[in-house]
Design a protein around this motif. Sequence first.
Motif, PDB file in Angstrom:
ATOM      1  N   PHE A 172       2.131  -8.290  25.566  1.00  0.00           N
ATOM      2  CA  PHE A 172       0.836  -8.201  26.252  1.00  0.00           C
ATOM      3  C   PHE A 172       0.970  -8.297  27.765  1.00  0.00           C
ATOM      4  O   PHE A 172       0.131  -7.795  28.498  1.00  0.00           O
ATOM      5  CB  PHE A 172      -0.160  -9.237  25.708  1.00  0.00           C
ATOM      6  CG  PHE A 172       0.357 -10.652  25.658  1.00  0.00           C
ATOM      7  CD1 PHE A 172       0.382 -11.439  26.782  1.00  0.00           C
ATOM      8  CD2 PHE A 172       0.794 -11.181  24.452  1.00  0.00           C
ATOM      9  CE1 PHE A 172       0.846 -12.746  26.730  1.00  0.00           C
ATOM     10  CE2 PHE A 172       1.264 -12.487  24.385  1.00  0.00           C
ATOM     11  CZ  PHE A 172       1.288 -13.269  25.533  1.00  0.00           C
ATOM     12  N   PHE A 173       2.061  -8.925  28.242  1.00  0.00           N
ATOM     13  CA  PHE A 173       2.291  -8.981  29.686  1.00  0.00           C
ATOM     14  C   PHE A 173       2.546  -7.575  30.217  1.00  0.00           C
ATOM     15  O   PHE A 173       1.911  -7.123  31.182  1.00  0.00           O
ATOM     16  CB  PHE A 173       3.477  -9.905  29.984  1.00  0.00           C
ATOM     17  CG  PHE A 173       3.737 -10.122  31.450  1.00  0.00           C
ATOM     18  CD1 PHE A 173       2.694 -10.302  32.340  1.00  0.00           C
ATOM     19  CD2 PHE A 173       5.034 -10.174  31.935  1.00  0.00           C
ATOM     20  CE1 PHE A 173       2.942 -10.515  33.686  1.00  0.00           C
ATOM     21  CE2 PHE A 173       5.288 -10.388  33.278  1.00  0.00           C
ATOM     22  CZ  PHE A 173       4.234 -10.554  34.152  1.00  0.00           C
TER      23      PHE A 173
ATOM     24  N   VAL B 248      -6.662   0.166  36.678  1.00  0.00           N
ATOM     25  CA  VAL B 248      -7.528  -0.480  37.664  1.00  0.00           C
ATOM     26  C   VAL B 248      -7.223   0.013  39.077  1.00  0.00           C
ATOM     27  O   VAL B 248      -8.100   0.458  39.807  1.00  0.00           O
ATOM     28  CB  VAL B 248      -7.399  -2.015  37.588  1.00  0.00           C
ATOM     29  CG1 VAL B 248      -8.254  -2.673  38.642  1.00  0.00           C
ATOM     30  CG2 VAL B 248      -7.788  -2.503  36.204  1.00  0.00           C
ATOM     31  N   LYS B 249      -5.945  -0.030  39.474  1.00  0.00           N
ATOM     32  CA  LYS B 249      -5.564   0.378  40.837  1.00  0.00           C
ATOM     33  C   LYS B 249      -5.625   1.881  41.019  1.00  0.00           C
ATOM     34  O   LYS B 249      -6.296   2.400  41.913  1.00  0.00           O
ATOM     35  CB  LYS B 249      -4.144  -0.118  41.152  1.00  0.00           C
ATOM     36  CG  LYS B 249      -4.090  -1.575  41.582  1.00  0.00           C
ATOM     37  CD  LYS B 249      -3.901  -1.709  43.079  1.00  0.00           C
ATOM     38  CE  LYS B 249      -4.540  -2.981  43.612  1.00  0.00           C
ATOM     39  NZ  LYS B 249      -3.961  -4.187  43.045  1.00  0.00           N
TER      40      LYS B 249
ATOM     41  N   SER C 278      -8.230   2.018  30.001  1.00  0.00           N
ATOM     42  CA  SER C 278      -7.635   0.756  29.566  1.00  0.00           C
ATOM     43  C   SER C 278      -8.020   0.447  28.130  1.00  0.00           C
ATOM     44  O   SER C 278      -7.479  -0.453  27.511  1.00  0.00           O
ATOM     45  CB  SER C 278      -8.079  -0.385  30.470  1.00  0.00           C
ATOM     46  OG  SER C 278      -9.463  -0.587  30.319  1.00  0.00           O
TER      47      SER C 278
ATOM     48  N   TYR D 293      -0.724  -5.635  30.173  1.00  0.00           N
ATOM     49  CA  TYR D 293      -1.698  -5.916  31.232  1.00  0.00           C
ATOM     50  C   TYR D 293      -1.211  -5.479  32.607  1.00  0.00           C
ATOM     51  O   TYR D 293      -2.015  -5.092  33.456  1.00  0.00           O
ATOM     52  CB  TYR D 293      -2.076  -7.398  31.233  1.00  0.00           C
ATOM     53  CG  TYR D 293      -3.039  -7.718  30.114  1.00  0.00           C
ATOM     54  CD1 TYR D 293      -4.242  -7.022  30.022  1.00  0.00           C
ATOM     55  CD2 TYR D 293      -2.749  -8.654  29.153  1.00  0.00           C
ATOM     56  CE1 TYR D 293      -5.124  -7.267  28.983  1.00  0.00           C
ATOM     57  CE2 TYR D 293      -3.622  -8.914  28.110  1.00  0.00           C
ATOM     58  CZ  TYR D 293      -4.807  -8.216  28.037  1.00  0.00           C
ATOM     59  OH  TYR D 293      -5.669  -8.447  27.017  1.00  0.00           O
ATOM     60  N   ILE D 294       0.111  -5.528  32.825  1.00  0.00           N
ATOM     61  CA  ILE D 294       0.626  -5.009  34.088  1.00  0.00           C
ATOM     62  C   ILE D 294       0.312  -3.511  34.185  1.00  0.00           C
ATOM     63  O   ILE D 294      -0.171  -3.030  35.209  1.00  0.00           O
ATOM     64  CB  ILE D 294       2.154  -5.228  34.204  1.00  0.00           C
ATOM     65  CG1 ILE D 294       2.446  -6.710  34.352  1.00  0.00           C
ATOM     66  CG2 ILE D 294       2.711  -4.484  35.409  1.00  0.00           C
ATOM     67  CD1 ILE D 294       3.924  -7.018  34.444  1.00  0.00           C
TER      68      ILE D 294
ATOM     69  N   VAL E 214      -4.272  -4.673  19.696  1.00  0.00           N
ATOM     70  CA  VAL E 214      -5.291  -5.647  20.076  1.00  0.00           C
ATOM     71  C   VAL E 214      -5.586  -5.560  21.573  1.00  0.00           C
ATOM     72  O   VAL E 214      -6.745  -5.585  21.989  1.00  0.00           O
ATOM     73  CB  VAL E 214      -4.860  -7.072  19.676  1.00  0.00           C
ATOM     74  CG1 VAL E 214      -5.816  -8.099  20.239  1.00  0.00           C
ATOM     75  CG2 VAL E 214      -4.794  -7.190  18.168  1.00  0.00           C
ATOM     76  N   VAL E 215      -4.553  -5.426  22.391  1.00  0.00           N
ATOM     77  CA  VAL E 215      -4.763  -5.346  23.839  1.00  0.00           C
ATOM     78  C   VAL E 215      -5.634  -4.145  24.200  1.00  0.00           C
ATOM     79  O   VAL E 215      -6.584  -4.264  24.976  1.00  0.00           O
ATOM     80  CB  VAL E 215      -3.418  -5.234  24.595  1.00  0.00           C
ATOM     81  CG1 VAL E 215      -3.661  -5.007  26.079  1.00  0.00           C
ATOM     82  CG2 VAL E 215      -2.581  -6.478  24.394  1.00  0.00           C
TER      83      VAL E 215
ATOM     84  N   ALA F 276      -3.370  -3.075  34.873  1.00  0.00           N
ATOM     85  CA  ALA F 276      -3.692  -3.399  36.260  1.00  0.00           C
ATOM     86  C   ALA F 276      -3.269  -2.269  37.177  1.00  0.00           C
ATOM     87  O   ALA F 276      -3.964  -1.912  38.131  1.00  0.00           O
ATOM     88  CB  ALA F 276      -2.997  -4.704  36.656  1.00  0.00           C
TER      89      ALA F 276
ATOM     90  N   PRO G  35       6.561 -10.862  27.096  1.00  0.00           N
ATOM     91  CA  PRO G  35       5.751 -10.626  25.902  1.00  0.00           C
ATOM     92  C   PRO G  35       5.079  -9.255  26.016  1.00  0.00           C
ATOM     93  O   PRO G  35       4.796  -8.803  27.129  1.00  0.00           O
ATOM     94  CB  PRO G  35       4.728 -11.742  25.930  1.00  0.00           C
ATOM     95  CG  PRO G  35       4.804 -12.374  27.265  1.00  0.00           C
ATOM     96  CD  PRO G  35       6.073 -11.946  27.926  1.00  0.00           C
TER      97      PRO G  35
ATOM     98  N   VAL H  22       0.958  -4.161  16.366  1.00  0.00           N
ATOM     99  CA  VAL H  22      -0.147  -5.089  16.121  1.00  0.00           C
ATOM    100  C   VAL H  22      -0.714  -5.618  17.441  1.00  0.00           C
ATOM    101  O   VAL H  22      -1.919  -5.522  17.699  1.00  0.00           O
ATOM    102  CB  VAL H  22       0.320  -6.265  15.233  1.00  0.00           C
ATOM    103  CG1 VAL H  22      -0.772  -7.303  15.114  1.00  0.00           C
ATOM    104  CG2 VAL H  22       0.704  -5.764  13.863  1.00  0.00           C
ATOM    105  N   ILE H  23       0.171  -6.164  18.289  1.00  0.00           N
ATOM    106  CA  ILE H  23      -0.312  -6.775  19.525  1.00  0.00           C
ATOM    107  C   ILE H  23      -0.840  -5.731  20.499  1.00  0.00           C
ATOM    108  O   ILE H  23      -1.884  -5.916  21.121  1.00  0.00           O
ATOM    109  CB  ILE H  23       0.811  -7.612  20.149  1.00  0.00           C
ATOM    110  CG1 ILE H  23       1.007  -8.849  19.277  1.00  0.00           C
ATOM    111  CG2 ILE H  23       0.491  -7.999  21.575  1.00  0.00           C
ATOM    112  CD1 ILE H  23       2.171  -9.668  19.626  1.00  0.00           C
TER     113      ILE H  23
END
Lengths: 318, 276
Positions: free
Chosen positions: A148-149, A160-161, A167, A152-153, A262-263, A156, A146, A258-259
Amino acid sequence: MNMILKMVFKRIALGLLTLLVISVLIFVGVEALPGDLAEAILGQNASPETVAAFRQELKLDLPAHVRYFAWLGGFLTGDLGNSLANGRPIAELIGWRFANSIFLASAAAVVSVPVSVVLGLLAALKRNTLFDKIISMSTLSTISFPEFFVAYILIALFSVKLVLFPSISSLNDHMTFVEKIYTITLPCLTLVLVVAAHMMRQTRAAIINILSSPFIEMARLKGLKQSRIIVLHAFPNALSPVINVIALNLAYLVVGVVIVEVVFVYPGLGQLLVDSVAKRDIPVVQASGLIFAATYIGVNILADVLSIISNPRLRNPR
Amino acid sequence: MMLKIIKLARKSPISARIGFVIIVINICAAVFAPVICPFGETEVVGDTWLLASADHLLGTDHLGRDMFTRLIFGARNTIAIAMIITILSFLIGTVTGFFAAIMGGWADLVISRIVDILMAFPTLIFALMVLSVVGTGTLPLIVVIALLDSTRVYRLSRAVAMDIAVMEYVEAARLRGEKLWWLMRDEILPNAMPPLVAEFGLRFCFVFLFIAALSFLGLGIQPPTADWGGMVRENAGAITFGIMTPLYPAAAIALLTIGVNLIVDWFLHIASGLKE
């Protein structure tokens, strides 16, 4: 040439007709609401005065066809009415957000189209080699993810790392072009990964389809050089399906934002649409839905027109 | 029939077997959820966003519920709803598709134009608009997605049935005076099975990802029901603290989709009779 022009016009007319029908659908959808729209949104406990005011705001007291033409006419002249949630003109809410969405989608397109067409082409030419298998495995996994997966990877990993990119992608007018590009790197990369996987697979399939057709075999049997076969025989015929693949994916990109918006809390039209659906701010939903639909259908028309023009069989009729 | 399946399975490539294992694990998790899980679906068991430990295999979520438990129950809810939608969409799609192919003429023209228009509209946007009008909830979700998705099933089953409807044995059945329903069920359906089965896998993936996306946007399956897309949304904030909680349900979605895709790929490979 005349025939092509005719086909192109026919396609455009058909697209406009579809759009018109969809605008009716969008409008009627609200009419078909079980019970009264005003009560459904305000709740059963709303006082009669509030309901009356609401009905007047939405002009629910006029007959349906009058409201439809008023709505459509307003749409064409840029007057989209007011938002239910905060009473501001919808055109004001939508304008700059739509520009932002288009900015994100085009940035993704500029990166993904050349990369995926070239890689898809290579995979088709080097069919069944290790390279092809790697491409095919990795694209199959990516299209199973998906959006959003993937997003987010990437967050991350990169924000983040490694702390390379933000983000949250909030744009403002004071940013220079480079700063804007830097801000949208991660959402753009997400879209590129998702769309490129589809595009590579479809390009590969289209090219393999051409390469296995009789006229290519004929050219091979005549003893032509591989490079000549590709450039003079395969390429002109592959152009039309590949253009189609690109355009289909661009249309997908328009919706895919769209998605991703949102993320990354990106101030685009998709974000506005999702928020308005949650708030049941129906005029905003209608307006942004129609804009999305128009863009989507527009890109599809463009795809068909380009593929009609680039099809050698149509260009040189017997 | 059984023997044939076993024989086919023996010859299956490694990728299809991996896909099969993934699907079986997911189905087991879905069916035996209450047995496997150490906690209740909505039971608060500790602090928010605890890290993984022996008690909480995957840590806890934003309200302090056990993530592992939610993940297993999420499998149950998400897969069940996706399955219901896919079956419903196939019922609608194949019946109308076969009907259009057998009847031809006006019936075919009218249904096909309606489907064309629905397909010209991006599915996600359409679903969002409908949900804004009817409101969010599981029932509207099922009906809306099933209807939208059945347009693709319609296209395929009509195309497949068109080729079958002109065969002599269908003609013979017609002359014999068989009714429409018999033609659909006993003449067309058995011969249209292979492409429809492959399509079922693909549609399931699509529906599954679609529900996940809607739930992620907060407009699909509503909390406190555990659902993978919604769980990503609820825990999204954790990622900026370097806590990987939202990635687990997202990975579960990806894994199941890959599993189904691997099987479908293999199936298409067999059914196509091989070009390469």
